[in-house]
Design an enzyme around this catalytic site. Structure first.
Site, short mmCIF file in Angstrom:
data_model
loop_
_atom_site.label_atom_id
_atom_site.label_comp_id
_atom_site.label_asym_id
_atom_site.label_seq_id
_atom_site.Cartn_x
_atom_site.Cartn_y
_atom_site.Cartn_z
N LYS A 41 17.01 -45.47 66.74
CA LYS A 41 16.25 -44.23 66.57
C LYS A 41 16.76 -43.42 65.39
CE LYS A 41 14.69 -43.40 71.32
NZ LYS A 41 14.66 -42.42 72.42
N LYS A 98 5.47 -55.63 72.85
CA LYS A 98 5.36 -54.82 74.07
C LYS A 98 4.36 -53.67 73.88
CE LYS A 98 8.66 -51.81 76.24
NZ LYS A 98 10.04 -51.45 76.47
N LYS A 124 4.26 -46.80 73.42
CA LYS A 124 3.73 -45.57 72.86
C LYS A 124 4.13 -45.43 71.41
CE LYS A 124 4.31 -41.19 71.94
NZ LYS A 124 5.37 -40.66 71.13
#
Ligand code: TRP
Length: 351
Positions: free
Chosen positions: A132, A215, A218
């Protein structure tokens, strides 16, 4: 290990005074305006089922949701929508403890103490932080993002959870929670249950309808690749019609060679309760068209009541607030008990 055994270990201070049912804790971030099929079939649906057999704690980690830049109005809206959806899919606030993390100040309080027994190097090895933070440049990443896994450990350890249902991506964070529990217990005396990861068997792995080897996510999927729980029927039908499928016309489960159709078969099986071979047999010789449109119908039928119930909860904010106030009270009773023991054991004076 038998739960009774642990209760005996801790019997000078009954941190785990409760019935024998295993306690599980699950959390899902309020980072979208709707949860999607991957969240539902991979996680939420199992939490609903576990209510029959486990002592369930279910919460919305809103403190975690501010570790990256965020919009306050969106966070508030998404937290409500998240709670409404959990209720709509069947989390029952009578049977489960359903709450919002920021309503329970003990999470931040325990996170501080745990942060003080976490190594800087240990935290630096967390791969989710590396992923991240690399996006916006590590220099710009917040300290909150860095200590995110410590807060997650606090979430888990406060409730003496026996098990935490997590996906593969959270395994390392759970491992840290276990390490911190063991370290604290060893240093200051037995205080925390050491949680086990609970990898749900035959969890449906749902992939992106547009790039079926990735996958459904979002953050990574295109809007057309995600089916949201709150999508209108028209949108659902459109997304399934446009789903990427594979060469040839056979409806056959073969994730390696036919990832698109295999993903759709998984979804079909989850919603119909039929086995994959039965579905394959039913579509033998019929091609993709029928299969996709009947699948869309099935999903619309399953999601419509969820969407409608979610809206009912959102239309009655007073009721939602009351459910959350009640959940926070129940959560704090447990969390406060653990935190008091922690404070005493690290040497803080009783206030
Ligand atoms: N990190 C989890 C996720 O992104 C969310 C989370 C926060 C969580 N605290 C938790 C999950 C405690 C389980 C238990 O999915």
């Amino acid at each position: 290990m038998a739960v009774t055994q642990r209760i005996n270990d801790l019997n000078e201070l009954p941190l785990i005074s409760r019935q024998r049912r295993e306690r599980v804790l699950s959390g899902i971030q309020p980072t979208a305006d709707s949860f999607h099929l991957g969240n539902y079939l991979g996680a939420m649906r199992h939490w609903v089922n576990m209510q029959a057999t486990h002592d369930c704690f279910c919460f919305i980690p809103d403190l975690h949701a501010i570790t990256m830049a965020h919009d306050p109005a969106a966070l508030a809206r998404r937290t409500r929508v998240a709670v409404a959806q959990l209720l709509a899919v069947g989390i029952d606030p009578q049977r489960s403890t359903l709450f919002v993390q920021s309503h329970v100040p003990e999470h931040s309080q325990l996170a501080w103490v745990l942060g003080c027994i976490t190594g800087f190097g240990e935290a630096s090895r967390m791969t989710q932080f590396k992923d991240k933070s690399s996006k916006g440049g590590a220099e710009r990443a917040s300290v909150g993002l860095f200590t995110y896994p410590v807060l997650q450990a606090a979430d888990i350890l406060l409730y003496q959870a026996d098990a935490v249902p997590v996906g593969e991506d959270q395994r390392q964070h759970l491992e840290l929670s276990r390490d911190l529990a063991q370290r604290f217990n060893k240093t200051f005396g037995n205080t925390f249950t050491v949680p086990e990861p609970h990898i749900v068997k035959d969890t449906a792995k749902i992939t992106d309808l547009q790039s079926p080897t990735a996958k459904m996510s979002k953050s990574a999927s295109s809007p057309q690749g995600i089916v949201n729980l709150l999508d209108e029927p028209k949108a659902i039908i459109k997304k399934f019609r446009a789903a990427v499928t594979d060469a040839n016309r056979e409806v056959i489960f073969d994730p390696e060679h036919k990832p698109g159709i295999s993903n759709l078969l998984t979804i079909y099986s989850s919603f119909s309760g039929k086995s994959v071979p039965d579905i394959e047999a039913g579509y033998a010789g019929r091609g993709y068209g029928d299969f996709k449109s009947e699948l869309a119908e099935l999903v619309v039928e399953a999601l419509t009541p969820i969407r409608e119930r979610t809206q009912q909860y959102l239309d009655d904010p007073a009721q939602l607030d009351a459910i959350l106030a009640d959940g926070a009270t129940k959560a704090r009773a447990v969390a406060g008990h653990t935190l008091a023991a922690v404070y005493e054991r690290v040497g803080f004076l009783t206030a």
